[in-house]
Structure formats: C-alpha cells, structure tokens
Write an enzyme that holds these catalytic residues in place. Structure first.
Site, mmCIF file in Angstrom:
data_model
loop_
_atom_site.group_PDB
_atom_site.id
_atom_site.type_symbol
_atom_site.label_atom_id
_atom_site.label_comp_id
_atom_site.label_asym_id
_atom_site.label_seq_id
_atom_site.Cartn_x
_atom_site.Cartn_y
_atom_site.Cartn_z
ATOM 1 N N PHE A 130 0.872 -1.121 -0.017
ATOM 2 C CA PHE A 130 -0.117 -0.001 -0.011
ATOM 3 C C PHE A 130 0.925 1.370 -0.018
ATOM 4 O O PHE A 130 1.704 1.278 0.743
ATOM 5 C CB PHE A 130 -0.780 -0.101 1.382
ATOM 6 C CG PHE A 130 -2.098 1.083 1.210
ATOM 7 C CD1 PHE A 130 -2.933 0.860 0.202
ATOM 8 C CD2 PHE A 130 -1.898 2.102 2.107
ATOM 9 C CE1 PHE A 130 -4.246 1.859 0.247
ATOM 10 C CE2 PHE A 130 -2.867 2.966 2.106
ATOM 11 C CZ PHE A 130 -4.017 2.759 1.078
ATOM 12 N N ASP A 203 1.784 -4.571 8.447
ATOM 13 C CA ASP A 203 0.611 -4.063 8.503
ATOM 14 C C ASP A 203 -0.479 -4.822 8.231
ATOM 15 O O ASP A 203 -0.683 -5.587 7.421
ATOM 16 C CB ASP A 203 0.843 -2.954 7.295
ATOM 17 C CG ASP A 203 -0.190 -2.201 7.071
ATOM 18 O OD1 ASP A 203 -1.545 -2.343 7.553
ATOM 19 O OD2 ASP A 203 -0.280 -0.887 6.317
ATOM 20 N N LYS A 229 -11.803 -0.452 9.187
ATOM 21 C CA LYS A 229 -11.948 -1.177 8.233
ATOM 22 C C LYS A 229 -12.822 -2.350 8.698
ATOM 23 O O LYS A 229 -13.889 -2.384 9.146
ATOM 24 C CB LYS A 229 -10.772 -1.825 7.523
ATOM 25 C CG LYS A 229 -10.328 -0.673 6.696
ATOM 26 C CD LYS A 229 -8.723 -0.971 6.136
ATOM 27 C CE LYS A 229 -8.197 -0.006 5.102
ATOM 28 N NZ LYS A 229 -6.818 0.105 4.734
ATOM 29 N N ARG A 378 -13.085 -5.004 -6.444
ATOM 30 C CA ARG A 378 -12.682 -5.571 -5.038
ATOM 31 C C ARG A 378 -13.912 -5.796 -4.234
ATOM 32 O O ARG A 378 -14.860 -4.977 -4.328
ATOM 33 C CB ARG A 378 -11.743 -4.726 -4.765
ATOM 34 C CG ARG A 378 -11.012 -5.296 -3.448
ATOM 35 C CD ARG A 378 -9.959 -4.296 -3.012
ATOM 36 N NE ARG A 378 -10.550 -3.195 -2.119
ATOM 37 C CZ ARG A 378 -9.964 -2.249 -1.494
ATOM 38 N NH1 ARG A 378 -8.786 -2.707 -1.075
ATOM 39 N NH2 ARG A 378 -10.322 -1.492 -0.730
HETATM 40 C C1 LIG Z 1 -5.952 1.130 4.507
HETATM 41 C C2 LIG Z 1 -4.714 1.319 4.662
HETATM 42 C C3 LIG Z 1 -4.006 2.115 5.175
HETATM 43 C C4 LIG Z 1 -4.643 3.254 5.921
HETATM 44 O O1 LIG Z 1 -3.948 4.124 6.571
HETATM 45 P P1 LIG Z 1 -4.435 5.514 7.090
HETATM 46 O O2 LIG Z 1 -3.413 6.068 7.670
HETATM 47 O O3 LIG Z 1 -5.663 5.158 7.696
HETATM 48 O O4 LIG Z 1 -5.075 6.421 5.796
HETATM 49 C C5 LIG Z 1 -2.620 1.620 5.551
HETATM 50 N N1 LIG Z 1 -2.132 0.597 5.008
HETATM 51 C C6 LIG Z 1 -2.781 -0.357 4.253
HETATM 52 C C7 LIG Z 1 -2.192 -1.549 3.979
HETATM 53 C C8 LIG Z 1 -4.114 -0.260 4.284
HETATM 54 O O5 LIG Z 1 -4.988 -1.118 3.619
#
Ligand SMILES: *Cc1c(COP(=O)(O)O)cnc(C)c1O
Length: 419
Positions: A130, A203, A229, A378
């Site tokens: 991400f 993560d 989420k 998705r």
């Molecule tokens: C959704 C997501 C984030 C979100 O980060 P924010 O700081 O809440 O915007 C981070 N890493 C991954 C892998 C995600 O899917």
C-alpha cells in the site's frame, strides 16, 4: 442459469444455517436493498455506536466537561481498546495501543524497529505494498541518510529469501495485499526474517477482524492496523500499534509527545519514554472517535479468530463459486485473488478491463464493493453481518450486469475522486 441459481440457493441456505456468527448480523442496521461488500474499506456502524456517541457528546463532553478525563475514563481509551483488539490478533492485552492513524503508527514502529538494528541500513518491502507504507519508509530512510534505503521485492511469497542478508534491519509487509487479497503466512515469513537477524513489521489493515492473526505466537516484532475497516470503528477511526514483549522497553519510536512520557503530568522539559506501549502514544486521544471504536468492537465480543476465518474464507469461496457458475466466460472477468482460502484474506478481487464501470453499475444496483486501479474489482467479506444468501444475490446481479451490458453506459465511466 435458473438451475444453477436454484442449486446455489440451496447451498447458501445450508451454509447460513450452519453459520455460528449468523446472529451477529442483528448488531448492524444496514440500509435495506444494500449488499455491503466494502467493509474491508469502511465498516458500517454497529447499532450501539450512535447511542454511545450521543452520550459521550451530550453528557460527558457537554455536562461533565473536563472532569471526564478522570470521571469517564477518557485517558484510558487507548489501552482499553488496545486490549480488545489484542484479543482479535493474538496479542497480550498490554501489547497494543489504539492511537493515531495507520500511516502515523507505521512511522513509529518502523523507526522503533530500526533503532534496534544499528548498522543495518536496509528495509525490505513489496513494490505492490500500500503506497502509504512505502511513502512513510521512503521519507524516514531519506531523512536518516547514511546508506539507509528501501529494497523492494515483487512478491514476498517467492522473493523474500533472496532479498535477506546481513544489511537488512526490517522486513515491512502488509499481510493482506489490498489489490489481490493475497494473505502471507506470518509464521513462515517471521521465521525467514529472524534467521537473517532482521525484524518483522506487519501492516494488518486488512487482517484484524478478518481472519485469525497470532502476533505473539507467529513471531511478529511490530505491527500496525486500521480501526475503520473490518473493526467498524467509523470513518477515520483510530488505528492500533503493537510491539512484541522483547522490544517493548528497548525500542525508541522517532515520534515523541507528552502523553508518551513516563510522567506526562510532571511537565518536565526532557523526554523520557513511558514504560511499555504508552511510549507509542503521542498526544490527546480523539475522544469521540475512540468512543465509537470502543463500542463498535463489542460486536466482536466472544468471537475468536478461527470463527472469523471460517466465515470469511467460506464467504469468499462461495462467492468465487457463484461468480464462476453464473457470469459468462465472455464477460472477461478474471479471478485476481488466490483460489486457495489459506492464501487469501477476507477479500475476493477480479480483473476486468472496464472494472470501474462494472463497479459503478453494481453500486447502482445496491451491491457495494470498490475499484482499485488499474483494473481490480474488489469485494470484501466481513464476517459479522454478511449472509451466504446475500453473497449469492450479489453474484446474480453481477452476472446480470454482464448479460444485459448494463456496465456499458457512459455515466458509469466517469471517475469520481474516491474510487
Ligand atoms: C487502509 C490502509 C492503510 C490506511 O492508512 P491510513 O493512515 O488510515 O490512511 C494503511 N495501510 C494499508 C495496507 C491499508 O490497507
């Protein structure tokens, strides 16, 4: 198609009868006519959340005013919520704090991990990670200078061993790939990382609340994850941060603030990290968001990782079966997720050249998923409120969108700012 649907309807009925989490749907109040397959991106509010918010804003903030920090336990939110999340991700209750965003927490744990491996300048990650994870790492390493660098691999399942050497300090991976839904085996990765003398940073944005995670048992060194989420904490909900016991008193995150001080109310000029996970807390907790997340997590009370995983893997398998039975091959929809449920998170993705328009057509019919560039359609399968029957309904509508060419309308092809 009618025969196929009728067979699948029978299977859906059996699966729903057999679903140990079926009663949890009562804790949610989704709008009628909506099949919500985007709880992996923004979970819906559990029923108790609205009352809690009204009470916290009206009584605790409005009437109790500043006495609420003590009287209503506002200072304890991060630790209380941390303990609830810990139960879902296989960690000791004191191992997790809820605070800040996932992105900000990543900076804390990556810097903390690097502080434990001086002389090793390399962070390994996946090119498809991400973007926020990569950006946080890039800026931190750039600022540290002195040879610090990011080493990107294509696929941690196949390329990790080749990327590990004595220069690697940290391997930073997102367990569930946000595009394909591929899930990494935490135990296997942690073992490889530790053999190389490095630390494993995870993560869990698409893992917590989605399937069984065992941070302590599977050798995670640090982790972060998301509150809005699968955990349903509300838009912009606080995220969480984890450090393994072995590192808790030694690792030093680069961000420091007064609430992470050993004695915050002494207001001393010099920083001294708080013991344990409190050092990962920076400033004042967002009370309204914390309250929403705390109440939302009650929907997971008494649910363990195996129950969640059985449900999300079951929903995903069933959706794949339904789509393959109902959507004609000429539609050009290609499975982009692992078929093997042990290698797949609570998400099923397909590739389609007109994926954006396909998703817009689905949303117009009440089936809400999302689209990720360049061509990923998705669908997320949250364990607490979805039924197998609804999953079949979604697949039937998807098939209709292709047989009627409904997706091929101009209004579905203009991209909005948020996809
Ligand atoms: C959704 C997501 C984030 C979100 O980060 P924010 O700081 O809440 O915007 C981070 N890493 C991954 C892998 C995600 O899917």
């Amino acid at each position: 198609m009618a025969d196929a649907i009728s067979d699948l309807r029978g299977r859906a009925r059996d699966l729903d009868l057999d679903d140990g989490l079926a009663a949890r749907a009562d804790q949610f109040d989704l709008p009628r006519g909506v099949i919500y397959l985007d709880g992996n991106s923004l979970g819906p509010p559990p029923r108790g959340v609205m009352d809690r918010l009204t009470r916290v804003a009206g009584q605790e903030w409005g009437v109790d005013l500043i006495t609420s920090w003590n009287k209503n336990g506002w200072m304890g939110f991060g630790a209380r919520i941390g303990a609830r999340i810990a139960a879902l991700v296989g960690a000791a209750p004191e191992a997790i704090r809820a605070c800040d965003s996932t992105s900000v927490n990543l900076l804390k744990v990556l810097s903390a991990a690097l502080s434990l491996r001086p002389g090793r300048p390399i962070v390994v990650s996946e090119r498809g990670n991400f973007p926020t994870d990569l950006y946080v790492a890039q800026r931190l390493l750039e600022e540290l200078g002195g040879g610090y660098a990011l080493r990107l691999i294509e696929d941690a399942e196949t390329d990790l061993d080749g990327a590990l050497d004595a220069d690697v300090a940290v391997v930073m991976l997102t367990q569930t790939d946000y595009r394909s839904g591929r899930k990494l085996n935490m135990r296997r990765v942690s073992d490889a990382v530790h053999r190389a003398g490095a630390l494993a940073l995870w993560d869990l944005a698409h893992s917590a609340g989605a399937f069984a995670v065992n941070l302590d048992a599977d050798g995670a060194d640090f982790a972060v994850g998301c509150g809005y989420k699968f955990l349903n904490g509300g838009p912009g909900a606080p995220a969480f941060v984890y450090a393994a016991e072995a590192h808790r008193e030694t690792a030093r995150p680069i961000l420091a603030g007064w609430l992470g001080h050993a004695a915050p109310f002494d207001f001393r000029p010099d920083y001294e990290p708080a013991p344990g996970m409190d050092r990962y807390v920076i400033g004042t907790p967002p009370v309204l968001s914390m309250a929403a997340l705390e109440t939302a997590l009650e929907a997971y009370d008494g649910v363990d990782g195996r129950m969640i995983e059985a449900k999300t893997a079951g929903l995903g398998d069933f959706f794949i079966d339904c789509v393959e039975a109902l959507v004609p091959e000429e539609a050009g929809l290609l499975l982009a997720s692992p078929r093997d449920r042990t290698r797949r998170g609570a998400q099923v993705s397909f590739r389609h050249a007109e994926g954006y328009a396909v998703m817009q057509a689905l949303i117009a019919r009440g089936v809400i998923g999302d689209f990720r560039a360049p061509d990923i359609v998705r669908f997320g399968f949250s364990p607490l409120y979805l039924t197998y029957g609804a999953v079949l309904d979604a697949a039937v509508i998807l098939a209709e969108i292709f047989t009627t060419h409904e997706w091929d309308r101009p209004e579905y092809k203009t991209r909005a700012a948020v996809t």
